[in-house]
Motif scaffolding. Sequence first.
Motif, PDB file in Angstrom:
ATOM      1  N   UNK A   1      36.778  42.980  18.248  1.00 16.13           N
ATOM      2  CA  UNK A   1      38.263  42.622  19.616  1.00 16.13           C
ATOM      3  C   UNK A   1      38.119  43.560  20.599  1.00 16.13           C
ATOM      4  N   UNK A   2      36.737  43.699  21.033  1.00 19.81           N
ATOM      5  CA  UNK A   2      36.222  45.129  22.365  1.00 19.81           C
ATOM      6  C   UNK A   2      34.879  44.515  23.121  1.00 19.81           C
ATOM      7  N   UNK A   3      35.525  44.465  24.028  1.00 18.68           N
ATOM      8  CA  UNK A   3      34.426  43.425  24.804  1.00 18.68           C
ATOM      9  C   UNK A   3      34.093  44.543  26.158  1.00 18.68           C
ATOM     10  N   UNK A   4      33.096  45.166  26.960  1.00 17.70           N
ATOM     11  CA  UNK A   4      32.968  45.321  28.135  1.00 17.70           C
ATOM     12  C   UNK A   4      33.606  44.811  29.432  1.00 17.70           C
ATOM     13  N   UNK A   5      33.430  45.611  30.310  1.00 17.82           N
ATOM     14  CA  UNK A   5      33.843  44.778  31.469  1.00 17.82           C
ATOM     15  C   UNK A   5      33.317  43.572  31.943  1.00 17.82           C
ATOM     16  N   UNK A   6      32.195  44.237  32.207  1.00 16.99           N
ATOM     17  CA  UNK A   6      31.118  43.059  32.860  1.00 16.99           C
ATOM     18  C   UNK A   6      30.637  41.646  32.028  1.00 16.99           C
ATOM     19  N   UNK A   7      31.000  41.687  30.811  1.00 16.54           N
ATOM     20  CA  UNK A   7      30.702  41.169  30.058  1.00 16.54           C
ATOM     21  C   UNK A   7      32.509  39.865  29.548  1.00 16.54           C
ATOM     22  N   UNK A   8      33.396  40.519  29.709  1.00 19.94           N
ATOM     23  CA  UNK A   8      34.271  39.287  30.531  1.00 19.94           C
ATOM     24  C   UNK A   8      33.819  38.845  31.454  1.00 19.94           C
ATOM     25  N   UNK A   9      33.279  39.301  33.030  1.00 21.32           N
ATOM     26  CA  UNK A   9      33.210  39.020  33.607  1.00 21.32           C
ATOM     27  C   UNK A   9      32.532  38.051  33.995  1.00 21.32           C
ATOM     28  N   UNK A  10      31.176  38.409  33.277  1.00 23.56           N
ATOM     29  CA  UNK A  10      30.097  37.471  33.119  1.00 23.56           C
ATOM     30  C   UNK A  10      30.002  35.891  32.545  1.00 23.56           C
ATOM     31  N   UNK A  11      31.350  35.462  31.986  1.00 20.97           N
ATOM     32  CA  UNK A  11      31.716  34.402  30.762  1.00 20.97           C
ATOM     33  C   UNK A  11      32.922  33.829  31.767  1.00 20.97           C
ATOM     34  N   UNK A  12      33.703  35.062  32.923  1.00 21.15           N
ATOM     35  CA  UNK A  12      34.813  34.319  33.992  1.00 21.15           C
ATOM     36  C   UNK A  12      33.792  33.198  35.455  1.00 21.15           C
TER      37      UNK A  12
ATOM     38  N   UNK B   1      43.439  31.397  32.289  1.00 21.57           N
ATOM     39  CA  UNK B   1      42.457  32.837  32.927  1.00 21.57           C
ATOM     40  C   UNK B   1      42.958  33.727  31.809  1.00 21.57           C
ATOM     41  N   UNK B   2      43.634  34.060  31.559  1.00 19.72           N
ATOM     42  CA  UNK B   2      44.583  35.198  30.632  1.00 19.72           C
ATOM     43  C   UNK B   2      43.622  34.783  29.207  1.00 19.72           C
ATOM     44  N   UNK B   3      44.115  33.575  29.359  1.00 20.43           N
ATOM     45  CA  UNK B   3      43.005  33.023  28.038  1.00 20.43           C
ATOM     46  C   UNK B   3      41.687  33.127  27.411  1.00 20.43           C
ATOM     47  N   UNK B   4      41.531  32.741  28.566  1.00 18.36           N
ATOM     48  CA  UNK B   4      39.494  33.436  29.107  1.00 18.36           C
ATOM     49  C   UNK B   4      39.148  34.311  28.788  1.00 18.36           C
ATOM     50  N   UNK B   5      39.689  35.826  29.180  1.00 17.14           N
ATOM     51  CA  UNK B   5      39.672  37.148  28.915  1.00 17.14           C
ATOM     52  C   UNK B   5      39.570  37.261  27.725  1.00 17.14           C
ATOM     53  N   UNK B   6      40.694  37.180  26.989  1.00 21.36           N
ATOM     54  CA  UNK B   6      41.275  36.937  25.160  1.00 21.36           C
ATOM     55  C   UNK B   6      40.230  36.063  24.783  1.00 21.36           C
TER      56      UNK B   6
END
Length: 142
Positions: A51-62, A37-42
Amino acid sequence: MTDRKLALEAWESLFRAQHELFTDMMADFDHNELAQAEYDVLLTVTRSPDMTARLRDITANMLISQPSVSRLVDRMVARGLVAKCPDPDDGRGALIRATDAGARAFRSLATVHGRSIASRMSRLDDDELRQLRDLAEKLRNR
């Protein structure tokens, strides 16, 4: 009209192939400092500008809930893998930036994981890989 039995067979085959490949590839994360899961966030963060993303964009990919992603990111902040700051464009949102340590850990695992994926997918030739990619995208686009 789509043949219902064929659709079910195709779904079952796709699901089982994904499950078996995913299970096999989980070994890539054994004895590594990053969990899957950490790998997916990174993965999302390091592919984003600066190397900066919105939290909502990270959530959309998880494949986990927003509260779970928030807790995961907070743990990653505590470990020094990412930094978190307010999103100036969204007062309720946050920006997540990979730290140097997080980017290094990601690159190290990405090399191993990328080879693992390529090896497992080598059963298909390039034309089949393109077809699989295109069909998967077609299924994802509503």
